[in-house]
Scaffold this motif. Structure first.
Motif, PDB file in Angstrom:
ATOM      1  N   GLU A 123       0.896  -1.278   0.122  1.00 49.30           N
ATOM      2  CA  GLU A 123      -0.026   0.159  -0.069  1.00 49.30           C
ATOM      3  C   GLU A 123       0.675   1.269  -0.086  1.00 49.30           C
ATOM      4  O   GLU A 123       1.831   1.311   1.000  1.00 49.30           O
ATOM      5  CB  GLU A 123      -0.858  -0.125   1.321  1.00 49.30           C
ATOM      6  N   PHE A 124       0.597   2.079  -0.987  1.00 48.31           N
ATOM      7  CA  PHE A 124       1.558   3.232  -1.113  1.00 48.31           C
ATOM      8  C   PHE A 124       1.413   4.284   0.220  1.00 48.31           C
ATOM      9  O   PHE A 124       0.413   4.424   0.739  1.00 48.31           O
ATOM     10  CB  PHE A 124       1.164   4.042  -2.194  1.00 48.31           C
ATOM     11  N   SER A 125       2.448   4.815   0.384  1.00 52.04           N
ATOM     12  CA  SER A 125       2.523   5.691   1.735  1.00 52.04           C
ATOM     13  C   SER A 125       3.707   6.735   1.321  1.00 52.04           C
ATOM     14  O   SER A 125       4.901   6.292   1.058  1.00 52.04           O
ATOM     15  CB  SER A 125       2.918   4.829   3.020  1.00 52.04           C
ATOM     16  N   THR A 126       3.388   7.757   1.401  1.00 48.21           N
ATOM     17  CA  THR A 126       4.513   8.886   1.221  1.00 48.21           C
ATOM     18  C   THR A 126       5.680   8.808   2.244  1.00 48.21           C
ATOM     19  O   THR A 126       6.776   8.980   1.612  1.00 48.21           O
ATOM     20  CB  THR A 126       3.662  10.267   1.259  1.00 48.21           C
ATOM     21  N   ALA A 127       5.358   8.582   3.304  1.00 43.59           N
ATOM     22  CA  ALA A 127       6.466   8.533   4.016  1.00 43.59           C
ATOM     23  C   ALA A 127       7.438   7.497   4.038  1.00 43.59           C
ATOM     24  O   ALA A 127       8.540   7.321   4.123  1.00 43.59           O
ATOM     25  CB  ALA A 127       5.669   8.389   5.978  1.00 43.59           C
ATOM     26  N   ASP A 128       6.699   6.116   3.492  1.00 42.30           N
ATOM     27  CA  ASP A 128       7.443   4.729   3.346  1.00 42.30           C
ATOM     28  C   ASP A 128       8.294   5.243   2.010  1.00 42.30           C
ATOM     29  O   ASP A 128       9.525   4.765   2.107  1.00 42.30           O
ATOM     30  CB  ASP A 128       6.668   3.668   3.125  1.00 42.30           C
ATOM     31  N   HIS A 129       7.781   5.815   1.141  1.00 47.93           N
ATOM     32  CA  HIS A 129       8.392   6.176   0.102  1.00 47.93           C
ATOM     33  C   HIS A 129       9.653   7.025   0.172  1.00 47.93           C
ATOM     34  O   HIS A 129      10.891   6.942  -0.298  1.00 47.93           O
ATOM     35  CB  HIS A 129       7.584   6.855  -0.956  1.00 47.93           C
ATOM     36  N   LEU A 130       9.466   8.206   1.070  1.00 44.04           N
ATOM     37  CA  LEU A 130      10.561   9.083   1.301  1.00 44.04           C
ATOM     38  C   LEU A 130      11.814   8.079   2.112  1.00 44.04           C
ATOM     39  O   LEU A 130      12.759   8.482   2.088  1.00 44.04           O
ATOM     40  CB  LEU A 130      10.114  10.135   1.776  1.00 44.04           C
ATOM     41  N   SER A 131      11.161   7.333   2.888  1.00 44.45           N
ATOM     42  CA  SER A 131      12.270   6.664   3.890  1.00 44.45           C
ATOM     43  C   SER A 131      12.987   5.616   2.836  1.00 44.45           C
ATOM     44  O   SER A 131      14.381   5.638   3.309  1.00 44.45           O
ATOM     45  CB  SER A 131      11.478   6.010   4.849  1.00 44.45           C
ATOM     46  N   VAL A 132      12.274   4.939   2.138  1.00 40.01           N
ATOM     47  CA  VAL A 132      13.163   4.095   1.148  1.00 40.01           C
ATOM     48  C   VAL A 132      13.895   4.800   0.418  1.00 40.01           C
ATOM     49  O   VAL A 132      15.095   4.342   0.291  1.00 40.01           O
ATOM     50  CB  VAL A 132      12.069   3.237   0.438  1.00 40.01           C
ATOM     51  N   ARG A 133      13.503   5.860  -0.029  1.00 36.75           N
ATOM     52  CA  ARG A 133      14.423   6.823  -1.080  1.00 36.75           C
ATOM     53  C   ARG A 133      15.553   7.192  -0.173  1.00 36.75           C
ATOM     54  O   ARG A 133      16.662   7.388  -0.930  1.00 36.75           O
ATOM     55  CB  ARG A 133      13.459   7.782  -1.573  1.00 36.75           C
ATOM     56  N   ARG A 134      15.474   7.612   0.876  1.00 35.83           N
ATOM     57  CA  ARG A 134      16.635   8.052   1.705  1.00 35.83           C
ATOM     58  C   ARG A 134      17.804   7.097   1.965  1.00 35.83           C
ATOM     59  O   ARG A 134      18.489   7.369   1.543  1.00 35.83           O
ATOM     60  CB  ARG A 134      16.166   8.719   2.940  1.00 35.83           C
ATOM     61  N   GLU A 135      17.149   6.115   2.329  1.00 33.03           N
ATOM     62  CA  GLU A 135      18.022   4.882   2.719  1.00 33.03           C
ATOM     63  C   GLU A 135      18.705   4.293   1.558  1.00 33.03           C
ATOM     64  O   GLU A 135      19.947   3.869   1.578  1.00 33.03           O
ATOM     65  CB  GLU A 135      17.059   3.622   3.392  1.00 33.03           C
ATOM     66  N   VAL A 136      17.995   4.054   0.338  1.00 31.99           N
ATOM     67  CA  VAL A 136      18.495   3.701  -0.831  1.00 31.99           C
ATOM     68  C   VAL A 136      19.862   4.624  -1.527  1.00 31.99           C
ATOM     69  O   VAL A 136      20.784   4.286  -1.852  1.00 31.99           O
ATOM     70  CB  VAL A 136      17.660   3.371  -2.026  1.00 31.99           C
ATOM     71  N   PHE A 137      19.451   6.024  -1.268  1.00 33.83           N
ATOM     72  CA  PHE A 137      20.167   6.819  -1.570  1.00 33.83           C
ATOM     73  C   PHE A 137      21.742   6.716  -0.797  1.00 33.83           C
ATOM     74  O   PHE A 137      22.965   6.953  -1.354  1.00 33.83           O
ATOM     75  CB  PHE A 137      19.807   8.329  -1.520  1.00 33.83           C
ATOM     76  N   GLN A 138      21.598   6.619   0.556  1.00 33.72           N
ATOM     77  CA  GLN A 138      22.675   6.515   1.290  1.00 33.72           C
ATOM     78  C   GLN A 138      23.701   5.333   0.935  1.00 33.72           C
ATOM     79  O   GLN A 138      24.706   5.419   0.950  1.00 33.72           O
ATOM     80  CB  GLN A 138      22.194   6.505   2.850  1.00 33.72           C
ATOM     81  N   GLU A 139      22.848   3.983   0.651  1.00 34.15           N
ATOM     82  CA  GLU A 139      23.585   2.928   0.627  1.00 34.15           C
ATOM     83  C   GLU A 139      24.220   2.992  -0.981  1.00 34.15           C
ATOM     84  O   GLU A 139      25.511   2.596  -0.903  1.00 34.15           O
ATOM     85  CB  GLU A 139      22.536   1.669   0.613  1.00 34.15           C
ATOM     86  N   LEU A 140      23.609   3.602  -1.878  1.00 36.25           N
ATOM     87  CA  LEU A 140      24.252   3.601  -3.143  1.00 36.25           C
ATOM     88  C   LEU A 140      25.494   4.708  -3.151  1.00 36.25           C
ATOM     89  O   LEU A 140      26.294   4.360  -3.814  1.00 36.25           O
ATOM     90  CB  LEU A 140      23.181   4.197  -4.010  1.00 36.25           C
ATOM     91  N   GLN A 141      25.350   5.671  -2.323  1.00 35.22           N
ATOM     92  CA  GLN A 141      26.474   6.406  -2.293  1.00 35.22           C
ATOM     93  C   GLN A 141      27.740   5.861  -1.533  1.00 35.22           C
ATOM     94  O   GLN A 141      28.778   6.092  -2.006  1.00 35.22           O
ATOM     95  CB  GLN A 141      26.193   7.736  -1.256  1.00 35.22           C
TER      96      GLN A 141
END
Length: 437
Positions: A123-141
């Protein structure tokens, strides 16, 4: 894709023609604008790396030689080095035939929550999307940093030790590359200024330097250009960086709080009258009192109601006596030398003392870094702007000032005015005006 890659290839050709005269503007156009277009396409579409062979060839064979003002294409190992980010000693022009899969995979990972919502598995959640996006960016960096460090090490492996040390310093001295040229912000560099600093970044000799110094007639190389004291260019380089600091300090505080060349001993101590028996000690004391000066005095910088004396020193870490040493230790050594000379007298007068030591290619000493951070903090409070934005402004101003000052030592004339023209009055003060009738 054929239509798009043809357009991008033609655009790179136009930028390469522009880079012959305006390398900084052409580089900014490619790095900030054009390459963002194909990186966006690579994020959306997978398996298209082979389509970028013409684009890669145009960058390697046309744009990079034009950027350096050369005719031959860049060697493969050097092209691999240039493809790295600026903070990893490159110029942030990645190979489009190699970067495609990584860009596509990163896009999928960043949008993983959105994809799951579209597929109905979450189920889409803006908070979950932003959290996943932030964590993925950090790991990719983190992963990118490791990959880039390994790529830099492999690219430096066949190079001489001295060249490796110079290029490794480029990880901390590339701020001037990240700036768009602007006359309003004062970030524009001339063609020679940009190219000279680019050559200096990769331990290369500019191809059009003279063979001998016009000041002392010695053999002219990069080390001699940055150290020769004939003609006063070394002093002018020092003064340009000092003047940039003064300008930033007057913006952070008030102009009246900043003074030029303050005395280390503000009041002259009482000394005995010179006698024939012992004139030398007295003269020595007088000369110490009169000659010991800092570069800048600023009121209320570190603490309210106190003065701070700043003394600037510019050193060439590629000099023969320093080339095999750790650059950070070299700057620290110069800082300690300044402190041994001036710190105790300043503390006795309730003054702060800060040595501002930088290298000719823009590497900052520890004290200089802390000083600029404090300066950015004061400016941030005064202008009501985010600290990160103001810190970038301060660092960029210093980076541009150092690049221009270093270029002056490479290209400036060391011929004194006394040798330029012999037809001049043989007097210096106003007493000679009586003869001018």
């Amino acid at each position: 894709m054929e239509e798009k890659t043809s357009f991008w290839t033609a655009a790179i050709g136009e930028l390469a023609a522009t880079a012959r005269l305006y390398p900084q503007s052409a580089y900014t156009g490619l790095q900030r604008s054009l390459q963002q277009e194909w990186q966006y396409v690579q994020q959306l579409v997978g398996g298209i790396s082979d389509s970028f062979s013409a684009v890669e060839k145009a960058i390697r064979d046309d744009f990079i030689p034009a950027l350096f003002g050369e005719e031959q294409a860049a060697p493969k190992n050097f092209w691999k080095l240039l493809a790295l980010p600026v903070k990893h000693a490159g110029i942030a022009l990645p190979n489009p035939t190699v970067s495609g899969p990584a860009n596509h995979k990163a896009s999928i990972l960043v949008c993983s929550h959105l994809l799951a919502a579209f597929r109905g598995t979450a189920e889409f959640s803006t908070a979950d999307h932003l959290s996943v996006r932030r964590e993925v960016f950090q790991e990719l960096q983190k992963r990118k940093d490791v990959e880039n460090s390994e790529s830099l090490a492999s690219a430096l492996l066949p190079m001489p030790v001295e060249t490796r040390l110079t290029i490794q310093r480029g990880k901390e001295t590339g701020m001037w590359l990240t700036l768009a040229p602007s006359t309003v912000n004062g970030t524009e560099l001339s063609t020679q200024e940009f190219r000279d600093h680019l050559f200096l970044r990769y331990d290369k000799r500019p191809p059009d330097l003279p063979s001998h110094c016009n000041g002392c007639l010695a053999k002219f190389d990069m080390c001699h250009a940055l150290q020769c004291k004939k003609g006063g260019l070394v002093i002018m380089r020092h003064n340009e960086i000092k003047d940039e600091l003064c300008d930033l300090l007057t913006k952070a505080l008030v102009p009246s709080a900043v003074c030029d060349e303050p005395r280390i001993y503000p009041s002259r101590p009482a000394v005995p009258t010179p006698t024939k028996a012992e004139p030398d000690p007295v003269r020595r004391i007088n000369s110490l009192v009169d000659d010991d000066r800092g570069d800048i005095l600023v009121r209320g910088f570190w603490a309210r109601g106190t003065d701070c004396i700043i003394d600037v020193r510019v050193t060439n870490t590629d000099a023969k006596s320093q080339r095999h040493k750790d650059p950070d230790k070299i700057l620290s050594q110069h800082e300690q030398e300044k402190k041994r000379k001036y710190l105790e007298p300043c503390l006795k007068q309730r003054r702060h003392f800060t040595p501002f030591v930088v290298s000719t290619d823009g590497l900052l000493g520890r004290e200089a870094t802390v000083f600029l951070k404090r300066l950015a903090s004061v400016l941030s409070d005064k202008w009501h702007q985010p600290y990160s934005v103001v810190c970038g402004f301060v660092r960029s101003r210093m980076s541009i000032a150092i690049a221009r000052a270093t270029h002056m030592c490479l290209r400036g004339s060391r011929v004194p005015t006394s040798q330029m023209c012999n037809r001049r009055p043989q007097w210096e003060d106003r007493a000679g005006l009586g003869l001018h009738r």
